[in-house]
Every structure is written in structure tokens, then in C-alpha cells.
Design an enzyme around this catalytic site. Structure first.
Site, PDB file in Angstrom:
ATOM      1  N   PRO A  45      -1.003  -4.897 -63.150  1.00 51.28           N
ATOM      2  CA  PRO A  45      -0.581  -3.539 -63.134  1.00 51.28           C
ATOM      3  C   PRO A  45       0.430  -3.331 -64.032  1.00 51.28           C
ATOM      4  CG  PRO A  45      -0.841  -4.277 -61.020  1.00 51.28           C
ATOM      5  CD  PRO A  45      -0.681  -5.657 -61.932  1.00 51.28           C
ATOM      6  N   GLU A  46       0.251  -2.696 -64.913  1.00 54.86           N
ATOM      7  CA  GLU A  46       1.283  -2.195 -65.922  1.00 54.86           C
ATOM      8  C   GLU A  46       1.162  -0.544 -65.904  1.00 54.86           C
ATOM      9  OE1 GLU A  46       1.146  -3.882 -69.949  1.00 54.86           O
ATOM     10  OE2 GLU A  46       0.211  -5.739 -69.214  1.00 54.86           O
ATOM     11  N   ARG A 101      -1.214 -12.732 -54.702  1.00 52.79           N
ATOM     12  CA  ARG A 101      -0.242 -13.828 -55.154  1.00 52.79           C
ATOM     13  C   ARG A 101       1.109 -13.429 -54.762  1.00 52.79           C
ATOM     14  NH1 ARG A 101      -2.695 -14.284 -61.241  1.00 52.79           N
ATOM     15  NH2 ARG A 101      -4.874 -14.538 -60.634  1.00 52.79           N
TER      16      ARG A 101
END
Length: 277
Positions: free
Chosen positions: A2-3, A113
Site C-alpha cells: 500500500p502506497e 506480515r
DNA sequence: AATGGGGCCTGAGAGC
DNA sequence: TGCTCTCAGGCCCCAT
């Protein structure tokens, strides 16, 4: 990962689903997900039973503005996701935070993660938060001009790639869009930041805005491992428009030369050896 | 001050 | 089939 475009997509989807609703209950099933707080109970206590009055984005961070003067900060890291669900539905694996809202909606934070996290912070203005105060200029905002980019690059011996990904200079750009912006600008990502000419800086500035805008319109990029899903659980669409990121070994869409990659600070950077100088 | 490197994490995929 | 190894990278911390 996610940017900016992915986070903006999630913001737009969640906005009509959660704004105006009150927090009824909060459950944290993995304390690492709220590690900025001494304990999960502290996180839960600070949220209280506030109502969500707005969602804003700063770089890759989302802020749920609360009517108790605080904000719920969500940073998604590599694999973080946010979604709404029926509170009685079975949670997906790696769901770490459950926020039950009025109206039969539950906001869920999922993160395999665990590089991302949620936190409760004071105030509503991201520029005055110690957690986000170091963030640089918004690349899609009016304040981001070629002159601002020039100042960020000038005198820097670091690679262009590193400066573009430095959140204290420009906020919201990660691997995908740094690679893509360099390609669009025709600039080789291995060059020193200070080596760019004025013309190249103008091109790079335009390329950054163009690639981010197009990626927002396409609802973000879901890369090979398909970690990114929007708040509705769907993959993005920008992966079909990528020119270089994870395209190594494939012919460049512009000139047909094979896209290459090189190690860069333990990562890889992708580029076309013919189109980028 | 600026820069680079290590560590945190887990799942997917490669290789045997 | 099932194991081990490698890779992915945002963000923080630390050494230089």
C-alpha cells in the site's frame, strides 16, 4: 504494497461506510498490531466510544478523525488491509483488530506480515502529530512544485530512488511508483539525486504526479504476491499499466528492450536500459 | 546532517 | 509430497 494510491483507494471506500458511526467495542487479538501503546487495553481505552467524523490520508497513513479529539492512525506497512464486515462473520486469517461500530458494521484490520500498525493519536491535524510530523510534502498537493522537488534532490549524493522513497522529503511513494516515475521521466534510477538537470527535474515532477494520479484512478496496484486488496477485497488495476516494476525480462512497452533490475539497498530497482539515462 | 545497513515478519514460490 | 531456503519491503533504529 500500500502506497499513496492504494491508501487513497481504501480511504474513499471506507468513508461512506464508517463516517458517522460510533465505536461500540474494540478487540485486539495481536498486541504487535498496536505496539505504539504499552498495552492493547490502552489503545482500546483511548478510543473509547467515540464517533468517526472523517477519514483523511497523509502519505501512506490513514487517519480516522474521532469526536473525542483524537485520531485512529492506521499505517498498513507491507501487507496491511482494512475492510468492513458483518460483526458475526468469520474473520480472515491474520485479522488483528476488530472495531465494532454502530449500525451493524465492524472495521477490521488484517496484516499477515505485521509491519503495519494502528495507534490512537492526539488531535486531528497530521502536521502537528509527533507520529507524522516528519512527513514531507504531499506529491498530489499544490505545495509539490518542481522547485520543491529540486530542493529535495539538490546536494544529495544518494540515488534518485532513495530520495523519492524518503518519506521526510515526499510522502506516499514506495518502490512501485518510484520505479514507474523514473521510467516516465526517462531518468535512470541509479543516478545521484544531485545530478539531475532542471529539465529532468521538471519531467520527474510531472511523472510523479501522473503515475500517482493514474494509479489512484485504477484503484491501486496489486503486485505478484497479490497482497494488496482494497477495502472491498478486490485487487487494483494499475498492475496492468506498469512499465518497469516487476517487469524484468519483459520487453519495454516503448522500445522493446528487455527491462532490467539491479539490487538497491537490499531491494531491487527496475528500469529500461534504453529509455532511461 | 546525510547515508546505508540490519531487523522485524509471514506467505509464496523455487529447488531438491 | 514435503521440507528448506529465498524473496518481498515500510519503517524504525543504529553506526558511520
Amino acid at each position: 504494497m500500500p502506497e499513496l494510491p492504494e491508501v487513497e483507494t481504501i480511504r474513499r471506500q471506507l468513508l461512506p461506510q464508517v463516517v458517522g458511526r460510533h465505536i461500540l467495542s474494540v478487540r485486539v487479538t495481536r498486541s504487535r498490531a498496536v505496539r505504539a501503546h504499552a498495552t492493547p487495553d490502552e489503545f482500546i481505552r483511548l478510543l473509547g466510544h467515540a464517533a468517526i467524523i472523517d477519514i483523511i490520508r497523509r502519505g501512506k497513513a490513514l487517519l480516522f478523525l474521532l469526536d473525542n479529539g483524537r485520531s485512529l492512525l492506521a499505517r498498513l506497512g507491507m501487507s496491511g488491509r482494512l475492510k468492513t464486515a458483518d460483526p458475526s462473520s468469520t474473520p480472515e486469517p491474520h485479522t488483528h483488530v476488530f472495531i465494532e461500530l454502530s449500525g451493524g458494521v465492524e472495521l477490521r484490520y488484517i496484516d499477515p506480515r505485521t509491519f503495519g500498525q494502528m495507534a490512537v493519536v492526539e488531535g486531528h491535524d497530521p502536521d502537528r502529530m509527533i507520529e507524522l510530523g516528519h512527513y514531507g510534502v504531499e506529491p498530489l498537493g499544490e505545495a509539490f512544485t518542481p522547485e520543491v522537488l529540486c530542493r529535495a534532490l539538490s546536494g544529495k549524493t544518494a540515488l534518485i530512488q532513495a530520495v523519492l522513497m524518503d518519506q521526510t522529503k515526499i510522502t506516499g511513494i514506495g518502490k512501485i511508483y518510484a520505479d514507474e516515475a523514473c521510467f516516465l521521466a526517462g531518468v535512470h534510477p541509479e543516478r545521484a539525486a544531485c545530478s539531475l538537470t532542471d529539465d529532468e527535474i521538471v519531467r520527474l515532477h510531472a511523472a510523479i504526479r501522473e503515475v500517482l494520479q493514474k494509479a489512484v484512478e485504477a484503484r491501486g496496484t496489486s503486485t505478484l504476491d497479490a497482497a494488496y486488496r482494497d477495502a472491498a477485497g478486490n485487487v487494483g488495476g494499475f498492475q496492468f499499466q506498469l512499465h518497469v516494476y516487476q517487469q524484468n525480462g519483459r520487453p519495454c512497452r516503448v522500445c522493446g528492450t528487455l527491462i532490467e533490475y539491479r539490487p538497491f539497498q537490499g531491494r531491487r530497482m527496475h528500469f529500461c536500459p534504453c529509455c532511461q539515462h
